[in-house]
Motif scaffolding. Structure first.
Motif, short mmCIF file in Angstrom:
data_model
loop_
_atom_site.label_atom_id
_atom_site.label_comp_id
_atom_site.label_asym_id
_atom_site.label_seq_id
_atom_site.Cartn_x
_atom_site.Cartn_y
_atom_site.Cartn_z
N HIS A 41 -57.38 -59.15 21.58
CA HIS A 41 -58.39 -58.71 22.54
C HIS A 41 -59.56 -59.70 22.47
N MET A 42 -60.08 -60.05 23.63
CA MET A 42 -61.17 -61.02 23.70
C MET A 42 -62.42 -60.49 22.99
N GLU A 43 -62.68 -59.20 23.17
CA GLU A 43 -63.85 -58.59 22.52
C GLU A 43 -63.65 -57.09 22.44
N LEU A 44 -64.53 -56.41 21.77
CA LEU A 44 -64.60 -54.96 21.68
C LEU A 44 -63.55 -54.29 20.82
N ALA A 45 -62.49 -55.00 20.40
CA ALA A 45 -61.42 -54.38 19.62
C ALA A 45 -60.68 -55.44 18.81
N ALA A 46 -60.00 -54.96 17.80
CA ALA A 46 -59.15 -55.83 16.99
C ALA A 46 -57.71 -55.62 17.45
N PRO A 47 -56.87 -56.62 17.27
CA PRO A 47 -57.09 -57.91 16.66
C PRO A 47 -57.81 -58.88 17.61
N THR A 48 -58.58 -59.76 17.02
CA THR A 48 -59.27 -60.78 17.78
C THR A 48 -58.32 -61.93 18.10
N ILE A 49 -58.76 -62.85 18.90
CA ILE A 49 -57.95 -64.03 19.20
C ILE A 49 -57.70 -64.82 17.92
N LYS A 50 -58.70 -64.92 17.07
CA LYS A 50 -58.53 -65.61 15.79
C LYS A 50 -57.46 -64.92 14.95
N ASP A 51 -57.49 -63.57 14.92
CA ASP A 51 -56.47 -62.81 14.20
C ASP A 51 -55.08 -63.05 14.80
N GLY A 52 -55.02 -63.09 16.13
CA GLY A 52 -53.75 -63.27 16.81
C GLY A 52 -53.13 -64.62 16.56
N VAL A 53 -53.94 -65.67 16.61
CA VAL A 53 -53.43 -67.01 16.31
C VAL A 53 -52.93 -67.06 14.87
N ALA A 54 -53.69 -66.49 13.96
CA ALA A 54 -53.27 -66.47 12.55
C ALA A 54 -51.95 -65.72 12.37
N ALA A 55 -51.77 -64.62 13.09
CA ALA A 55 -50.52 -63.86 13.00
C ALA A 55 -49.34 -64.69 13.52
N CYS A 56 -49.56 -65.42 14.60
CA CYS A 56 -48.51 -66.29 15.14
C CYS A 56 -48.10 -67.34 14.12
N VAL A 57 -49.09 -67.98 13.50
CA VAL A 57 -48.81 -69.02 12.51
C VAL A 57 -48.13 -68.41 11.28
N ARG A 58 -48.61 -67.25 10.86
CA ARG A 58 -48.01 -66.57 9.71
C ARG A 58 -46.52 -66.28 9.96
N ASP A 59 -46.18 -66.00 11.22
CA ASP A 59 -44.78 -65.71 11.57
C ASP A 59 -43.96 -66.97 11.83
N GLY A 60 -44.56 -68.14 11.63
CA GLY A 60 -43.81 -69.39 11.71
C GLY A 60 -44.06 -70.25 12.93
N ALA A 61 -44.99 -69.89 13.78
CA ALA A 61 -45.25 -70.67 14.99
C ALA A 61 -45.91 -72.00 14.67
N THR A 62 -45.44 -73.02 15.36
CA THR A 62 -46.10 -74.32 15.32
C THR A 62 -46.73 -74.63 16.67
N GLU A 63 -46.40 -73.82 17.68
CA GLU A 63 -47.01 -73.92 19.00
C GLU A 63 -47.38 -72.51 19.45
N VAL A 64 -48.63 -72.31 19.83
CA VAL A 64 -49.10 -71.01 20.28
C VAL A 64 -49.50 -71.13 21.75
N ILE A 65 -48.87 -70.32 22.57
CA ILE A 65 -49.19 -70.26 24.00
C ILE A 65 -50.02 -69.01 24.21
N VAL A 66 -51.24 -69.19 24.63
CA VAL A 66 -52.18 -68.08 24.84
C VAL A 66 -52.15 -67.70 26.32
N HIS A 67 -51.86 -66.43 26.59
CA HIS A 67 -51.80 -65.96 27.98
C HIS A 67 -52.89 -64.91 28.23
N PRO A 68 -53.87 -65.25 29.09
CA PRO A 68 -54.87 -64.26 29.48
C PRO A 68 -54.21 -63.19 30.35
N TYR A 69 -54.08 -61.99 29.82
CA TYR A 69 -53.47 -60.89 30.56
C TYR A 69 -54.52 -60.28 31.47
N MET A 70 -54.84 -61.02 32.51
CA MET A 70 -55.86 -60.66 33.48
C MET A 70 -55.35 -61.08 34.85
#
Length: 124
Positions: A41-70
């Motif tokens: 979530h961009m703001e107001l709730a967790a996980p943050t974008i920083k948390d999300g990128v970290a979760a992707c990397v923790r799961d083995g990602a070397t490329e993260v594609i960020v999609h604004p769901y808007m």
């Protein structure tokens, strides 16, 4: 290169609104088994974008594609989310990241609107 998809919405003070994004992630995981999919979530709730990128990397990602769901290419989708993603990616210099366009105009969105309105069938 192991790809991950990070779906980002605005974020809300309403838990049910935030939980909906996890449902979107579940749909995507079913449609693309093996794809790393996380939410943020961009703001107001967790996980943050920083948390999300970290979760992707923790799961083995070397490329993260960020999609604004808007729907629209407003300030959040074109400026705020890309800036937050860029900042989050600095913690992981060995990954690449990109930010997609928001949902925008697409024929399938029209199908969803017609379905919700009960007008998708030929006799509606």
């Amino acid at each position: 290169m192991s790809k991950a998809l990070l779906i980002v919405d605005h974020g809300s003070v309403r838990d049910e609104a935030n939980r909906m994004l996890e449902g979107v992630a579940e749909i995507l995981r079913r449609q693309r088994p093996g794809l790393i999919v996380h939410i943020a979530h961009m703001e107001l709730a967790a996980p943050t974008i920083k948390d999300g990128v970290a979760a992707c990397v923790r799961d083995g990602a070397t490329e993260v594609i960020v999609h604004p769901y808007m729907l629209s290419p407003g300030r959040h989708a074109t400026s705020d989310i890309p800036a937050l993603a860029r900042e989050a990616a600095t913690d992981f210099p060995n990954i690449t990241y990109s930010v997609t366009d928001p949902l925008g105009l697409h024929d399938k969105i029209g199908e969803v609107v017609l379905e919700r309105a009960g007008l998708l069938t030929p006799d509606a």
